[in-house]
Design a protein around this motif. Structure first.
Motif, mmCIF file in Angstrom:
data_model
loop_
_atom_site.group_PDB
_atom_site.id
_atom_site.type_symbol
_atom_site.label_atom_id
_atom_site.label_comp_id
_atom_site.label_asym_id
_atom_site.label_seq_id
_atom_site.Cartn_x
_atom_site.Cartn_y
_atom_site.Cartn_z
ATOM 1 N N SER A 8 0.838 -1.190 0.000
ATOM 2 C CA SER A 8 0.000 0.000 0.000
ATOM 3 C C SER A 8 0.879 1.247 0.000
ATOM 4 O O SER A 8 2.058 1.196 0.340
ATOM 5 C CB SER A 8 -0.883 0.031 1.242
ATOM 6 N N LEU A 9 0.274 2.363 -0.343
ATOM 7 C CA LEU A 9 0.975 3.637 -0.310
ATOM 8 C C LEU A 9 0.961 4.170 1.124
ATOM 9 O O LEU A 9 0.101 3.807 1.921
ATOM 10 C CB LEU A 9 0.273 4.641 -1.224
ATOM 11 N N TYR A 76 -5.031 1.535 -4.491
ATOM 12 C CA TYR A 76 -3.801 1.770 -5.252
ATOM 13 C C TYR A 76 -2.694 1.003 -4.549
ATOM 14 O O TYR A 76 -2.282 1.349 -3.452
ATOM 15 C CB TYR A 76 -3.479 3.264 -5.290
ATOM 16 N N LYS A 77 -2.222 -0.064 -5.181
ATOM 17 C CA LYS A 77 -1.191 -0.908 -4.594
ATOM 18 C C LYS A 77 -0.201 -1.340 -5.674
ATOM 19 O O LYS A 77 -0.485 -1.235 -6.864
ATOM 20 C CB LYS A 77 -1.813 -2.140 -3.930
ATOM 21 N N TYR A 78 0.929 -1.839 -5.258
ATOM 22 C CA TYR A 78 1.929 -2.353 -6.191
ATOM 23 C C TYR A 78 2.576 -3.590 -5.581
ATOM 24 O O TYR A 78 2.564 -3.788 -4.370
ATOM 25 C CB TYR A 78 2.973 -1.280 -6.517
ATOM 26 N N LEU A 79 3.137 -4.437 -6.469
ATOM 27 C CA LEU A 79 3.743 -5.679 -6.010
ATOM 28 C C LEU A 79 4.880 -6.050 -6.947
ATOM 29 O O LEU A 79 4.705 -6.054 -8.169
ATOM 30 C CB LEU A 79 2.690 -6.790 -5.964
ATOM 31 N N LEU A 80 6.017 -6.349 -6.377
ATOM 32 C CA LEU A 80 7.172 -6.803 -7.145
ATOM 33 C C LEU A 80 7.182 -8.330 -7.109
ATOM 34 O O LEU A 80 7.330 -8.942 -6.048
ATOM 35 C CB LEU A 80 8.462 -6.240 -6.551
ATOM 36 N N GLN A 82 8.577 -12.122 -9.001
ATOM 37 C CA GLN A 82 9.883 -12.632 -9.420
ATOM 38 C C GLN A 82 10.196 -12.214 -10.858
ATOM 39 O O GLN A 82 11.340 -11.907 -11.175
ATOM 40 C CB GLN A 82 9.911 -14.152 -9.301
ATOM 41 N N ASN A 83 9.182 -12.188 -11.740
ATOM 42 C CA ASN A 83 9.417 -11.883 -13.153
ATOM 43 C C ASN A 83 8.758 -10.593 -13.627
ATOM 44 O O ASN A 83 8.877 -10.241 -14.796
ATOM 45 C CB ASN A 83 8.897 -13.029 -14.030
ATOM 46 N N ALA A 84 8.035 -9.896 -12.751
ATOM 47 C CA ALA A 84 7.305 -8.705 -13.175
ATOM 48 C C ALA A 84 7.000 -7.819 -11.977
ATOM 49 O O ALA A 84 7.152 -8.226 -10.829
ATOM 50 C CB ALA A 84 5.999 -9.104 -13.862
ATOM 51 N N VAL A 85 6.566 -6.606 -12.270
ATOM 52 C CA VAL A 85 6.048 -5.707 -11.253
ATOM 53 C C VAL A 85 4.616 -5.369 -11.659
ATOM 54 O O VAL A 85 4.335 -5.142 -12.839
ATOM 55 C CB VAL A 85 6.921 -4.439 -11.082
ATOM 56 N N SER A 86 3.700 -5.388 -10.693
ATOM 57 C CA SER A 86 2.291 -5.118 -10.978
ATOM 58 C C SER A 86 1.845 -3.878 -10.219
ATOM 59 O O SER A 86 2.231 -3.669 -9.064
ATOM 60 C CB SER A 86 1.416 -6.296 -10.570
ATOM 61 N N ILE A 87 1.022 -3.075 -10.885
ATOM 62 C CA ILE A 87 0.429 -1.888 -10.284
ATOM 63 C C ILE A 87 -1.080 -2.068 -10.350
ATOM 64 O O ILE A 87 -1.632 -2.286 -11.432
ATOM 65 C CB ILE A 87 0.863 -0.610 -11.032
ATOM 66 N N TYR A 88 -1.727 -1.987 -9.200
ATOM 67 C CA TYR A 88 -3.173 -2.197 -9.101
ATOM 68 C C TYR A 88 -3.842 -0.873 -8.756
ATOM 69 O O TYR A 88 -3.411 -0.175 -7.836
ATOM 70 C CB TYR A 88 -3.500 -3.219 -8.011
ATOM 71 N N LYS A 89 -4.910 -0.550 -9.497
ATOM 72 C CA LYS A 89 -5.666 0.673 -9.226
ATOM 73 C C LYS A 89 -7.148 0.371 -9.337
ATOM 74 O O LYS A 89 -7.575 -0.323 -10.250
ATOM 75 C CB LYS A 89 -5.329 1.764 -10.251
#
Length: 163
Positions: A8-9, A76-80, A82-89
Motif C-alpha cells: 500500500s501507499l 492503489y497498490k503495487y507488487l514486485l 519474481q518476473n514482473a512488477v504489478s500496479i493495481y488501481k
C-alpha cells in the motif's frame, strides 16, 4: 483481484493528492476571476456565461476527485513479483498493469516540491512502449524499489540472453 501481499501507499499520499487538487482548483479560480475582471463582470456576455459554466463543471470535478481520495488510496497498490512488477488501481473500475522485468529499460524517481515536503517520491518505470508510475511512496522505499527493479531487470535480461 488485488493480492493480499501487495504494498500500500503511505498515508501521506492522501494529503499530497488533496494539496494537488486544491492547487489545481486555486489556479483555475484565479484564471476565472481574472477573466471576469477583464470582461468587467458583464453577466449578459455569452462568453462569460460559458466560462463560468465551465468553471462550475471544473469545480464539481475537483470536488469529485477530493471525495474519491480515500477510494483511490485504498485500492492503489503495487507488487514486485519474481518476473514482473504489478500496479493495481481501483475496485469498480479496476486496472492492473503488469510490467515484465525483462522489458524494463529505465527506472527513475521523481520528486516535486509537494512530495519533498512529505518525503515521498514517484517511481517511473520505462519500457520501450510505455511509461508506468508508482505514485507517492516513501523516499527510502522508492530508492530500494528502484534498485531492486534495476537489479531484477538486469538478471531477467541475462536469463533471456542465456536461453
Amino acid at each position: 483481484m488485488i493480492p493480499k501481499n501487495a504494498q500500500s501507499l503511505p498515508k501521506a499520499a492522501k494529503k499530497v493528492w488533496l494539496i494537488e487538487d486544491a492547487i489545481s482548483f486555486l489556479v483555475l479560480l484565479i484564471i476565472v476571476v481574472a477573466i471576469n475582471i477583464f470582461l468587467k463582470f458583464d453577466w449578459h456576455s455569452t462568453l462569460l456565461s460559458w466560462i463560468n459554466g465551465l468553471f462550475g463543471v471544473a469545480l464539481a470535478m475537483t470536488l469529485g476527485y477530493v471525495m474519491l481520495i480515500p477510494y483511490r488510496y485504498r485500492f492503489y497498490k503495487y507488487l514486485l513479483h519474481q518476473n514482473a512488477v504489478s500496479i493495481y488501481k481501483g475496485f469498480f473500475l479496476r486496472r492492473t498493469k503488469t510490467i515484465p522485468l525483462n522489458r524494463i529499460q529505465n527506472v527513475d524517481t521523481s520528486q516535486g516540491p509537494i512530495l519533498k515536503i512529505f518525503h515521498l517520491q514517484n517511481v517511473v518505470i520505462v519500457t520501450a512502449a510505455h511509461e508506468f508510475k508508482i505514485e507517492t511512496i516513501n523516499e527510502d522505499v522508492a530508492q530500494y524499489l528502484r534498485d531492486q527493479l534495476i537489479m531484477a531487470a538486469r538478471q531477467a535480461r541475462e536469463v533471456a540472453i542465456d536461453d
